[in-house]
Design an enzyme around this catalytic site. Structure first.
Site, PDB file in Angstrom:
ATOM      1  N   SER A  42       0.838  -1.200   0.000  1.00 24.76           N
ATOM      2  CA  SER A  42       0.000   0.000   0.000  1.00 24.76           C
ATOM      3  C   SER A  42       0.878   1.257   0.000  1.00 24.76           C
ATOM      4  O   SER A  42       1.744   1.406  -0.855  1.00 24.76           O
ATOM      5  CB  SER A  42      -0.958  -0.030   1.193  1.00 24.76           C
ATOM      6  OG  SER A  42      -1.975   0.937   1.036  1.00 24.76           O
ATOM      7  N   ASP A  68      -9.123  -6.447  -4.073  1.00 27.92           N
ATOM      8  CA  ASP A  68      -8.743  -5.207  -3.389  1.00 27.92           C
ATOM      9  C   ASP A  68      -9.793  -4.126  -3.621  1.00 27.92           C
ATOM     10  O   ASP A  68     -10.098  -3.777  -4.760  1.00 27.92           O
ATOM     11  CB  ASP A  68      -7.373  -4.743  -3.900  1.00 27.92           C
ATOM     12  CG  ASP A  68      -6.839  -3.532  -3.146  1.00 27.92           C
ATOM     13  OD1 ASP A  68      -7.466  -3.124  -2.142  1.00 27.92           O
ATOM     14  OD2 ASP A  68      -5.792  -3.006  -3.547  1.00 27.92           O
ATOM     15  N   HIS A  85      -7.018  -6.101   0.264  1.00 27.93           N
ATOM     16  CA  HIS A  85      -5.931  -5.122   0.218  1.00 27.93           C
ATOM     17  C   HIS A  85      -4.680  -5.606   0.930  1.00 27.93           C
ATOM     18  O   HIS A  85      -3.585  -5.107   0.648  1.00 27.93           O
ATOM     19  CB  HIS A  85      -6.416  -3.810   0.852  1.00 27.93           C
ATOM     20  CG  HIS A  85      -5.468  -2.676   0.686  1.00 27.93           C
ATOM     21  ND1 HIS A  85      -5.083  -2.214  -0.553  1.00 27.93           N
ATOM     22  CD2 HIS A  85      -4.814  -1.903   1.609  1.00 27.93           C
ATOM     23  CE1 HIS A  85      -4.244  -1.199  -0.402  1.00 27.93           C
ATOM     24  NE2 HIS A  85      -4.059  -1.002   0.898  1.00 27.93           N
TER      25      HIS A  85
END
Length: 342
Positions: free
Chosen positions: A169, A291, A319
């Site tokens: 991320s 995601d 995610h």
């Protein structure tokens, strides 16, 4: 014949060390003495709320968190910086260094970390400056430049070899920013559901500090964190969601957390768009199939813009596939670190 302090290792890790030692002399060297079987106590610097966590993987990894001295940019000034240090040094591959998402900690790697060790890799789980469990009583700047410099000094002082740098991320932005500035420190990159196209913190950087602190207090709130877990994970149960929320917000109980987070917010955050084409290293992009936070279009855009990238999708994961599908992610990282076709 190599000597190993096997009394400090879990049975699974002992098997991995023994196997490696039998195949090739000198492949692994035990360098740490911390326990990894969950049988020890928690470090005294962790918030007392760690006792509420039930996840055995989180509890085990939390017991291994240490603080190492890292130069902070001033003469004789060091930050005692939190991380999980490897028990083993590998001569087969360069070290795998695990960053984490925005406003998170090394506990994000609670399920993958032991698998990487069992695979015989030298793995570090690092808390990015301003998050995690470091001693920041004398708060340094927590902007992108300071985070980059802190990571470099940690690498220079303790890791000392080119890394396979792993960023999930926003950690992908941290990794790209670091690689563009210190390419000699990075052998390869692994980016997981990368968030790299945001232009910093945007209008949040212009907020009056009173409002910024109010927003940060909301960021710490259990309901908001629980909702973030619902978005981040694929079909998570209620009991697991509650417990993983406690894991994910544990670092928010550190006394300096609000100041550090506001400092990062008003600094403007990360904007690495112009640095992407500077990354020459081989890069593995891992994408969770479901995601809901990072658009697949942006992941494909990054795949096309990086000069030497491979893309792999993890089925039935959101995610944070390194939490949901640890075996799959650990295998992808291990194979990539060793140069195997993946």
């Amino acid at each position: 014949m190599m000597a190993f302090n096997l009394g400090s290792l879990s049975p699974a890790t002992i098997m991995a060390v023994t196997k490696k030692g039998g195949e090739s002399k000198g492949v692994l060297k035990v360098v740490g003495g911390a326990r990894c079987d969950g049988g020890g106590e928690f470090p005294s610097f962790l918030p007392k709320e760690v006792e509420k966590i039930r996840d055995p993987f989180a509890r085990s990894l939390a017991q291994r968190i240490q603080r190492l001295p890292v130069k902070a940019g001033f003469p004789e000034h060091f930050i005692m910086s939190s991380c999980v240090q490897p028990l083993m040094q590998s001569e087969e591959t360069n070290p795998v260094v695990l960053l984490h998402c925005f406003d998170s900690s090394c506990l994000e790697w609670r399920r993958v970390y032991p698998l990487l060790e069992e695979a015989g890799l030298e793995a570090w789980a690092i808390d990015v400056l301003g998050w995690g469990f470091s001693d920041l009583e004398k708060l340094p700047p927590c902007n992108a430049v300071s985070k980059r410099y802190h990571l470099y000094q940690l690498w220079k002082s303790h890791i000392k070899r080119p890394m396979i740098l792993v960023g999930p991320s926003l950690g992908s932005s941290v990794a790209i920013d670091f690689t563009a500035n210190y390419p000699e420190a990075v052998e390869k990159l692994v980016l997981i559901n990368p968030s790299v196209y945001a232009e910093g913190t945007g209008n949040l950087a212009k907020l009056p500090k009173v409002i910024a602190y109010a927003g940060v207090s909301l960021l710490k709130a259990f309901p908001l964190r629980f909702y973030a877990n619902i978005l981040a994970f694929n079909n998570i149960s209620l009991s697991r969601g509650l417990d993983w929320t406690n894991v994910g917000r544990l670092h928010c109980h550190m006394p300096w957390w609000e100041d550090a987070t506001v400092n990062f917010m008003v600094s403007g955050g990360y904007n690495v768009i112009s640095q992407i084409n500077q990354v020459k290293q081989k890069t593995l992009i891992i994408c969770g199939e479901d995601d809901k936070i990072v658009s697949k279009k942006l992941t494909l855009r990054l795949y096309c813009e990086l000069l030497n990238a491979t893309l792999r999708v993890v089925p039935d994961s959101g995610h944070l596939p390194h939490v949901e599908k640890p075996k799959c992610v650990a295998k992808l990282i291990a194979d990539f670190a060793r140069g195997h076709v993946i």
